[in-house]
Design an enzyme around this catalytic site. Structure first.
Site, mmCIF file in Angstrom:
data_model
loop_
_atom_site.group_PDB
_atom_site.id
_atom_site.type_symbol
_atom_site.label_atom_id
_atom_site.label_comp_id
_atom_site.label_asym_id
_atom_site.label_seq_id
_atom_site.Cartn_x
_atom_site.Cartn_y
_atom_site.Cartn_z
ATOM 1 C CB THR A 479 11.159 -16.755 -22.776
ATOM 2 O OG1 THR A 479 11.517 -16.593 -24.154
ATOM 3 C CG2 THR A 479 10.698 -18.191 -22.569
ATOM 4 C CB ILE A 637 18.752 -10.955 -13.441
ATOM 5 C CG1 ILE A 637 18.929 -12.172 -12.519
ATOM 6 C CG2 ILE A 637 17.314 -10.840 -13.927
ATOM 7 C CD1 ILE A 637 18.678 -13.507 -13.175
ATOM 8 C CG ASN A 639 13.035 -7.592 -17.968
ATOM 9 O OD1 ASN A 639 12.337 -7.667 -16.965
ATOM 10 N ND2 ASN A 639 12.672 -6.850 -19.004
ATOM 11 C CE LYS A 641 7.151 -5.743 -14.963
ATOM 12 N NZ LYS A 641 6.265 -4.689 -15.528
ATOM 13 C CD GLN A 646 10.031 -17.714 -19.012
ATOM 14 O OE1 GLN A 646 10.354 -18.850 -19.306
ATOM 15 N NE2 GLN A 646 8.867 -17.207 -19.373
ATOM 16 C CB VAL A 711 15.771 -17.941 -15.376
ATOM 17 C CG1 VAL A 711 16.995 -17.256 -14.831
ATOM 18 C CG2 VAL A 711 14.983 -17.005 -16.284
ATOM 19 C CD GLU A 713 14.490 -25.946 -20.381
ATOM 20 O OE1 GLU A 713 15.659 -26.309 -20.163
ATOM 21 O OE2 GLU A 713 13.846 -26.282 -21.377
#
Length: 754
Positions: A479, A637, A639, A641, A646, A711, A713
C-alpha cells in the site's frame, strides 16, 4: 487524552513547505522489489542451511482421524520428522493467554484427531529439501471416520441466527413506513465465497538464537502474531522476534496467522536449524480465511419524488462452526442515505467450511452490490436520474446517530464525477445504444467506507550525517507505508527524501496496529508525525543551547527546518553539522497517537462515486468494461501515486466482484472447487478498459493531526454496483446473483428475444 481541537494547530505536514505531502513520490522500496532484492518471508537467507516443512491437509470436511500411517513417509529420503496429533510437540492450549496483555491467544497446530474443515493441516513433514518433504507428505496415509458436513449455505439459510452480541439496529418504525410507502422495492441479492489470491502465499522462515525464536513471516499485524506465537510455544512474549518487512499482498487474509508459522518455529526448535514452510496455492485456497457468501434483502420505501421513507438491509452470511466472524454487509447503509425509518442487521449460519474472515473492504464490498443496485432500481421506478436520486436523499447529519459529519463531500463526488464522465449522454431507457452486436450502457454508484484511528507509537533518530531513521512496528502490504512514512519524516524534519531511512515490520520496534481496515496510513503516519515533532523540538533545543551553534540563545520554537538546514532569521547551520558537534551519538525521540477523547462526536467516513460504461455481447452474453471513473474524497492525500494505485486497484477488484470472482463448494467433500489461479477467475488487462481515479481536495481535522483518511478499501466499495447498473442500462437485464457471468446474462437476453 487529546481532543480533536489539538489537531487543528498547524504542523509541518499541513504547512507542507517542502511540497512533499501529496506529491507522486516513487515507492521507497520499489528498486528493491523490481530487482528482486527485497526478501519476502520464504526468501529470507537464514544463518545456516534450512530444512523444509510441508503440511499434509485433511481430505474430509468433518470427522475424526482414526488412523495415520507415517512409516513410509518416515523412511523416505531426507526426512527428519513426520508429525501428527499423536506426536506433535507440546503447545499452549487453544485460546490460552498466559500473559494477560497478549493481543492474541495460543493457536496450536495438530492439536487433536478432530477435522473441522477440508484442507485443515493434519500432518507435517520436515526434510532436507522441499522436494523430499513434498514427496514424503504424499506418503502419509490417513483413515477417517467421516461425519456428514454442513457445507451448503443456501440450504442452511433457515438456520441463520443473530450473531453473538449483536442486535438489529432500528430507527423509527420501518415496517409501518414500508407498508405505507407509495413506492416500494423488495429484492434479494446474493454474493459468493471469494478468496484473497495474494501473489505471495502465507510463508515463514524460522530459527532460534538461544532462547529467542526468530521468525520472518508474511502477516499484516505484527504484535498479535508475535504474542500468539509466544502463547503457542509457551515462551515469553519477548522471546519471539517476529519480522514481516515485505508482504506480497494481504487484503485481510494475512490479518491472522496460520499453522505454517507455528510449525516452522516448532520444527526449527526440534532440529536446531532454520526451517522454511509455505502454503501451496491449493492449500491457500482451502486452509486460509475467505470472504463468506452473503444473501442480502433490501427493502426501500419512497415517495413518488424519490425521497426515502423506509430503508432496510438485512444480511445473512456464514462462518466456521467454531468461528464468530460476521461479514457486516449492512453496516455501511447506516450512514449513507437519509430515511426516517430504518432497519439493518445481520444473520449468521455456522458451516463446516474453512474460517471466514475479512477481505478487502469487509462489509462494503459485498454490501454495496445490493443497496446501490436497489437505488438504481428505485430511480427507474420513480423516473429520476440515479445521481439525482442519491443527492435527493443526502442526509444533513448521520441518519442513525444524529451526529454531524466531520467532512462529507459525497454530493460533490457525484456531481463532479457525472460531469467528467459525460453522464448527461446516458440514455435512461435500457437497450437503446448499440455498437454492432454489442449493447452499450452506463451505470453509477456511490461509495462509502468508515474512517478509523488506532493507538500507535513511532521513533525518529538523527545521526551525524543528518540521516533521519524512522522505526515502527508497522507493515507494508503493497500500500505504500514505507513511502508515506518517509514523506512525513522528510517534511517534518525539513530534510531531502534521500536522507530518510525507514525500518518497519519488526516486533522489536515501537508498536503499531499494522495494515488493514483502511486505518494504516492515518494511524502509523500520525504516530510518525508525533515522533518527528518531538525530534524536531529536540534538535531546535540542542541548537539553542549549544555555544558552538549560530542559533545559540535563540527561541527554539521559532527554528525553521528546510533542506537539511535549521535557521533563525539570517543564522543557520546544517543539521548534520550540529549533530556531529553537539550530539555525536545522535538524537532519538519517540511519539505516539491515540484516538481523541471527543473524536466520536462526529461521524467520520470516506466517500466516492463510481461511473462505468460497459458493452454486452448479445450473442455470447460477455460483458466488457469500456471505461470507468471514480471520484473520491478521503482527506488530505499523502502520496498521489500510491493513493491512486490503491483506488484504481480497488476499482478493478470491484469489476471482479461483479463479473468474475466466486468460489463454489463441492458438497461431496466440503472443498472449494476452484483451487488455484488457473481456475479462480480474476480480471486480466483485456478485461479493464480506460480507468481513472480523481481525488478531491479535502482535509478532515476531526480525523487525526494529519487530516488524512484511508483509501485502501474505498476504491472497491460500490465499484461492482456501478458495473451491474451499467449492464442493466446496456441490455435491460438485472442479475442479482453475483458474479454476473455470460450464462446468466445470455439466458435473460434469450428470454427477452434479443
Amino acid at each position: 487524552m487529546s481532543s480533536v481541537a489539538d489537531w487543528k494547530a498547524p504542523n509541518p505536514v499541513s504547512e507542507n513547505r517542502s511540497g512533499l505531502i501529496g506529491k507522486a513520490v516513487d515507492r521507497y522500496e520499489g528498486p528493491l522489489k523490481v530487482t528482486g532484492t527485497a526478501p519476502y518471508a520464504y526468501e529470507v537467507e537464514p544463518p545456516s542451511p534450512p530444512a523444509y516443512g510441508v503440511m499434509v491437509p485433511a481430505a474430509i470436511a468433518r470427522g475424526r482421524i482414526t488412523d495415520i500411517d507415517t512409516a513410509e513417509a518416515e523412511r523416505a529420503p531426507g526426512v527428519f520428522h513426520v508429525w501428527t496429533h499423536r506426536n506433535a510437540p507440546e503447545q499452549g492450549a487453544r485460546g490460552a493467554r498466559v500473559h494477560p496483555r497478549s493481543t492474541a491467544p495460543a493457536r496450536p497446530a495438530l492439536e487433536n484427531d478432530r477435522v473441522t474443515y477440508f484442507g485443515q493441516p493434519v500432518g507435517f513433514v520436515l526434510a532436507d529439501t522441499l522436494e523430499n518433504a513434498t514427496a514424503a507428505a504424499h506418503l502419509v496415509r490417513i483413515a477417517y471416520a467421516e461425519e456428514p458436513p454442513e457445507v451448503d449455505f443456501q440450504a442452511r439459510l433457515g438456520d441463520a441466527r443473530d450473531p453473538h452480541g449483536e442486535e438489529d439496529v432500528r430507527v423509527g418504525d420501518f415496517e409501518a413506513a414500508f407498508a405505507a410507502a407509495p413506492v416500494k422495492l423488495d429484492q434479494t441479492w446474493s454474493t459468493p465465497v471469494q478468496n484473497h489470491c495474494q501473489m505471495e502465499p502465507c510463508a515463514t522462515t524460522a530459527w532460534w538464537e538461544g532462547p529467542i525464536c526468530v521468525v520472518h513471516t508474511s502477516v499484516q499485524m505484527v504484535k498479535p502474531a508475535q504474542h500468539g506465537l509466544a502463547e503457542t510455544l509457551k515462551i515469553g512474549r519477548d522471546d519471539v522476534r517476529l519480522l514481516t518487512r515485505y508482504i506480497g499482498g494481504g487484503f485481510g487474509g494475512k490479518g491472522q496467522t496460520y499453522d505454517e508459522l507455528t510449525l516452522a518455529a516448532l520444527g526449527a526448535r526440534a532440529l536446531g536449524r532454520p526451517v522454511k514452510v509455505a502454503f501451496t496455492r491449493q492449500q491457500m485456497m482451502q486452509g486460509t480465511v475467505h470472504r463468506p457468501a452473503t444473501v442480502q434483502r433490501v427493502r426501500l420505501g419512497a415517495t413518488p419524488d424519490g425521497r426515502l421513507t423506509a430503508m432496510s438491509l438485512i444480511t445473512t452470511t456464514h462462518c466456521h462452526r467454531d468461528g464468530q466472524f460476521v461479514e457486516h454487509a449492512s453496516n455501511f447503509a447506516r450512514s449513507l442515505y437519509a430515511a426516517p425509518n430504518r432497519l439493518t442487521g445481520h444473520r449468521l449460519v455456522k458451516l463446516d467450511l474453512p474460517g471466514a474472515g475479512p477481505m478487502r473492504a469487509p462489509g462494503e464490498a459485498p454490501g454495496m452490490l445490493s443497496l446501490e443496485v436497489a437505488m438504481d432500481e428505485l430511480a427507474e421506478a420513480v423516473g429520476l436520474d440515479p445521481v439525482e436520486l442519491r443527492i435527493r436523499n443526502e442526509p444533513e447529519v448521520d441518519p442513525e446517530t444524529g451526529k454531524p459529519f466531520s467532512v462529507r463531500q459525497l454530493v460533490r463526488c457525484l456531481r463532479e464525477g457525472a460531469q467528467m464522465f459525460g453522464w448527461d449522454r446516458r440514455m435512461p431507457q435500457p437497450g437503446r445504444v448499440r455498437d454492432g452486436r454489442w449493447l452499450v450502457g452506463m451505470g453509477m454508484a456511490a461509495a462509502i467506507r468508515g474512517n478509523f484511528l488506532l493507538p500507535a507509537k513511532c521513533s525518529f533518530s538523527v545521526d551525524g550525517d543528518g540521516v533521519i531513521t524512522v522505526k515502527q512496528g508497522m507493515t507494508d502490504i503493497g500500500t505504500g507505508t514505507y513511502t508515506v512514512l518517509a514523506q512525513i519524516a522528510a517534511e517534518t524534519l525539513g530534510v531531502p527524501l534521500k536522507d530518510v531511512r525507514v525500518e518497519i515490520g519488526d516486533s522489536e520496534l515501537p508498536p503499531a496496529p499494522g495494515s488493514g481496515g483502511q486505518f494504516g496510513a492515518a494511524t502509523a503516519g500520525s504516530a510518525a508525525l508525533a515522533a518527528g515533532m518531538n525530534l524536531r523540538r529536540a534538535i531546535a533545543e540542542l541548537a539553542a543551547n549549544d555555544p558552538g551553534s549560530p542559533l545559540q540563545g535563540g527561541p527554539a520554537e521559532e527554528v525553521l527546518f528546510e533542506d537539511g538546514v535549521i535557521a533563525l532569521g539570517n543564522r543557520s547551520e546544517r543539521i548534520a553539522t550540529l549533530i556531529r558537534r553537539a550530539a555525536p551519538d545522535g538524537l532519538m525521540a519517540e511519539g505516539e497517537i491515540r484516538p481523541a477523547a471527543d473524536a466520536r462526536n462526529w461521524s467520520q467516513h470516506t466517500y466516492g462515486a463510481h461511473f462505468c460504461e460497459v458493452a454486452v455481447d448479445t450473442i455470447t452474453g460477455e460483458t466488457r468494461v469500456r471505461r470507468m471513473l471514480g471520484v473520491f474524497a478521503a482527506g488530505r492525500i499523502l502520496n498521489w501515486k500510491t493513493a491512486r494505485s490503491q483506488l484504481t486497484g480497488g476499482m478493478i477488484w470491484g469489476v471482479a466482484s461483479a463479473l468474475h470472482e466466486g468460489n463454489a463448494v463441492d458438497p461431496r467433500y466440503g472443498s472449494f472447487i476452484n483451487q488455484d489461479l488457473a481456475q479462480y477467475l480474476v480480471p486480466v488487462q483485456a478485461d479493464i478498459g480506460e480507468l481513472d481515479a480523481i481525488m478531491l481536495d479535502e482535509v478532515d481535522d476531526k480525523a487525526n493531526p494529519l487530516g488524512i483518511k484511508g483509501v485502501g478499501e474505498l476504491g472497491i466499495a460500490g465499484a461492482g454496483a456501478a458495473v451491474a447498473n451499467a449492464i442493466y442500462n446496456a441490455c435491460g437485464v438485472r442479475v442479482r446473483d453475483y458474479p454476473i457471468t455470460p450464462d446468466k446474462l445470455l439466458a435473460a437476453l434469450v428470454a427477452q428475444g434479443r
